[in-house]
Design an enzyme around this catalytic site. Sequence first.
Site, short mmCIF file in Angstrom:
data_model
loop_
_atom_site.label_atom_id
_atom_site.label_comp_id
_atom_site.label_asym_id
_atom_site.label_seq_id
_atom_site.Cartn_x
_atom_site.Cartn_y
_atom_site.Cartn_z
N HIS A 147 9.67 -9.93 -9.54
CA HIS A 147 10.24 -9.23 -8.39
C HIS A 147 10.76 -10.25 -7.37
O HIS A 147 10.43 -11.44 -7.45
CB HIS A 147 9.18 -8.35 -7.70
N LYS A 151 8.26 -9.33 -2.08
CA LYS A 151 7.22 -8.39 -2.53
C LYS A 151 5.85 -9.03 -2.33
O LYS A 151 5.60 -10.16 -2.77
CB LYS A 151 7.43 -8.02 -4.00
N1 LIG Z 1 7.22 3.29 -6.19
C1 LIG Z 1 8.42 2.73 -6.30
O1 LIG Z 1 9.27 3.17 -7.12
C2 LIG Z 1 8.76 1.56 -5.40
C3 LIG Z 1 10.01 0.94 -5.47
C4 LIG Z 1 10.29 -0.10 -4.56
C5 LIG Z 1 9.32 -0.48 -3.61
N2 LIG Z 1 8.11 0.14 -3.62
C6 LIG Z 1 7.07 -0.15 -2.62
O2 LIG Z 1 7.48 0.50 -1.41
C7 LIG Z 1 6.97 -0.23 -0.30
C8 LIG Z 1 8.12 -0.58 0.64
O3 LIG Z 1 9.02 -1.44 -0.05
P1 LIG Z 1 10.27 -2.08 0.72
O4 LIG Z 1 10.89 -3.02 -0.26
O5 LIG Z 1 11.09 -1.03 1.34
O6 LIG Z 1 9.49 -2.90 1.87
P2 LIG Z 1 10.03 -3.42 3.26
O7 LIG Z 1 11.51 -3.65 3.19
O8 LIG Z 1 9.15 -4.58 3.64
O9 LIG Z 1 9.76 -2.19 4.26
C9 LIG Z 1 8.46 -1.84 4.66
C10 LIG Z 1 8.56 -0.71 5.67
O10 LIG Z 1 7.23 -0.34 6.08
C11 LIG Z 1 7.19 -0.32 7.50
N3 LIG Z 1 5.84 -0.69 7.98
C12 LIG Z 1 5.10 -1.77 7.64
N4 LIG Z 1 3.91 -1.77 8.26
C13 LIG Z 1 3.92 -0.65 9.04
C14 LIG Z 1 2.98 -0.07 9.94
N5 LIG Z 1 1.77 -0.66 10.16
N6 LIG Z 1 3.28 1.11 10.53
C15 LIG Z 1 4.47 1.72 10.30
N7 LIG Z 1 5.42 1.20 9.47
C16 LIG Z 1 5.14 0.04 8.86
C17 LIG Z 1 8.21 -1.36 7.91
O11 LIG Z 1 8.63 -1.08 9.22
P3 LIG Z 1 8.87 -2.26 10.29
O12 LIG Z 1 9.30 -3.49 9.56
O13 LIG Z 1 9.92 -1.66 11.16
O14 LIG Z 1 7.59 -2.47 10.93
C18 LIG Z 1 9.33 -1.09 6.92
O15 LIG Z 1 10.11 0.01 7.34
C19 LIG Z 1 6.23 -1.43 -0.89
O16 LIG Z 1 4.86 -1.10 -1.02
C20 LIG Z 1 6.87 -1.61 -2.27
O17 LIG Z 1 6.03 -2.27 -3.18
C21 LIG Z 1 7.82 1.16 -4.48
#
Ligand SMILES: NC(=O)c1ccc[n+]([C@@H]2O[C@H](COP(=O)([O-])OP(=O)(O)OC[C@H]3O[C@@H](n4cnc5c(N)ncnc54)[C@H](OP(=O)(O)O)[C@@H]3O)[C@@H](O)[C@H]2O)c1
Length: 235
Positions: A147, A151
Amino acid sequence: MNAPVRLLVHGASGRMGQSLLRQCADRDDCTVVAAVARSVGQRVVDGIPYVAPGGFEGMPAVDAIIDFSLPDAFDAILGAAEARGVAFVSGTTGLSDAQRAALDAAAGRIPVLWTANFSLGVALLGELVERAAAALPGWDCDIVEAHHVHKLDAPSGTALALGGCAQSAGASPRYASLRTGDIVGEHTVQFATAGERIELVHRATNRDIFARGALYAATRLVGRPPGRYRLQDLF
Ligand SMILES: NC(=O)c1ccc[n+]([C@@H]2O[C@H](COP(=O)([O-])OP(=O)(O)OC[C@H]3O[C@@H](n4cnc5c(N)ncnc54)[C@H](OP(=O)(O)O)[C@@H]3O)[C@@H](O)[C@H]2O)c1
């Protein structure tokens, strides 16, 4: 036509959140009526009211919550879904055992769908892994995932889920993780014995597939009885 499903997107400033907002804007079966991101706080952006994390009592009426955030943020948003009695769709990975148990408990009150991977290809890969593991007792089983550098959790939730499929058919999977460049997500499940080797590989090249799967889930989960659902239950 039915009214569009009203969504709250939690983690809206993130890579997945932005993909969800973009895709939802192009659809007529769902509409984002609220969003949450720490870095945005409480204001309106592109016509969408952002609710401050923890300020969920003030949020507009929604039919479903979609969460792609981090484990730190998970408990509060699951609690908000339960308090509102709305469908909960989450792809947040790296959850603790207690958080997984909380999902099970919530499923007694609301419809819940959590999966480490919202791609259809990965759902099929899990079935192939299970068949291979059952057919090849005694072979080594290794799961290698790669990844992007941002990540945080490793092995990935998808690798662990594929490992669970292998384990359920008698294999003992080992894991290796790479964090490099901008790779969206690659998973190789390898079965090896003396003189031969099988590789089952899935490569995601665009994270829009995950957001599409989550919207598919949210629009089909609304109105269902409480319970724990899998993506394939909604096909
Ligand atoms: N299941 C699936 O198919 C799949 C696919 C891709 C990713 N994922 C997972 O989805 C998650 C997000 O991935 P991403 O790539 O979008 O990550 P990212 O770009 O780092 O985004 C994380 C988001 O979570 C918010 N956040 C973090 N801590 C927070 C808190 N304490 N309170 C409220 N909001 C908070 C961040 O907001 P701020 O930065 O504004 O604080 C941001 O909007 C990860 O766990 C990843 O492993 C899953």
